[in-house]
Write an enzyme that holds these catalytic residues in place. Sequence first.
Site, PDB file in Angstrom:
ATOM      1  CB  CYS A  36       3.765  -5.741   2.951  1.00 12.78           C
ATOM      2  SG  CYS A  36       3.004  -4.381   2.039  1.00 12.78           S
ATOM      3  CB  CYS A 105      -0.586   0.672   4.941  1.00 13.28           C
ATOM      4  SG  CYS A 105       0.120  -0.572   6.039  1.00 13.28           S
TER       5      CYS A 105
HETATM    6 FE1  FES Z   1       1.152  -3.870   2.973  1.00 17.43          FE
HETATM    7 FE2  FES Z   1      -0.300  -2.464   4.648  1.00 17.43          FE
HETATM    8  S1  FES Z   1       0.816  -4.255   5.094  1.00 17.43           S
HETATM    9  S2  FES Z   1       0.203  -2.006   2.600  1.00 17.43           S
END
Ligand code: FES
Length: 153
Positions: A36, A105
């Site tokens: 992400c 995460c």
């Molecule tokens: Fe990147 Fe949660 S979406 S750490």
Amino acid sequence: MAFPYSEKVMDHFMNPRNMGEIADADGVGTVGNPSCGDVMRLYIKVSDGLITDAKFKTFGCGAAIATSSMTTEMVKGKSVEEALQLSNQAVAEALDGLPSAKMHCSVLAEEALRAAIDDFKGKNKEAGKPDVVMDCCIRCEREEPKCDKGKNE
Ligand code: FES
């Protein structure tokens, strides 16, 4: 997409504890989540083997910020070795759980903590200090003959 976050997650997301930097930190760990692009940096201050302060800066989602906040709360007062045992699952439990899609995460905080501790240990090595003061070393200060790193135990 809205996730069903617990009240604790929302609290730590909206009012993060220990956000910021420690200018004279003893260990700093930075990790990124390649999937992400989120990044977390965690700072620790260590005295006599105990983590006396921890702060973080996180560029990430609500779960990443909440787990960063909770991680810093949980490691303060722990020994470095105890802090190494802190898992992302334990942090998620302390937050009353995370949606399964957001568990990854919480790994960011665990890895940043490990990286900060590694950094601390590396710095201690450079300074010629032991990572942990063992019991036998404390006794050796008082007893003769001195043992050689526990050989005479
Ligand atoms: Fe990147 Fe949660 S979406 S750490």
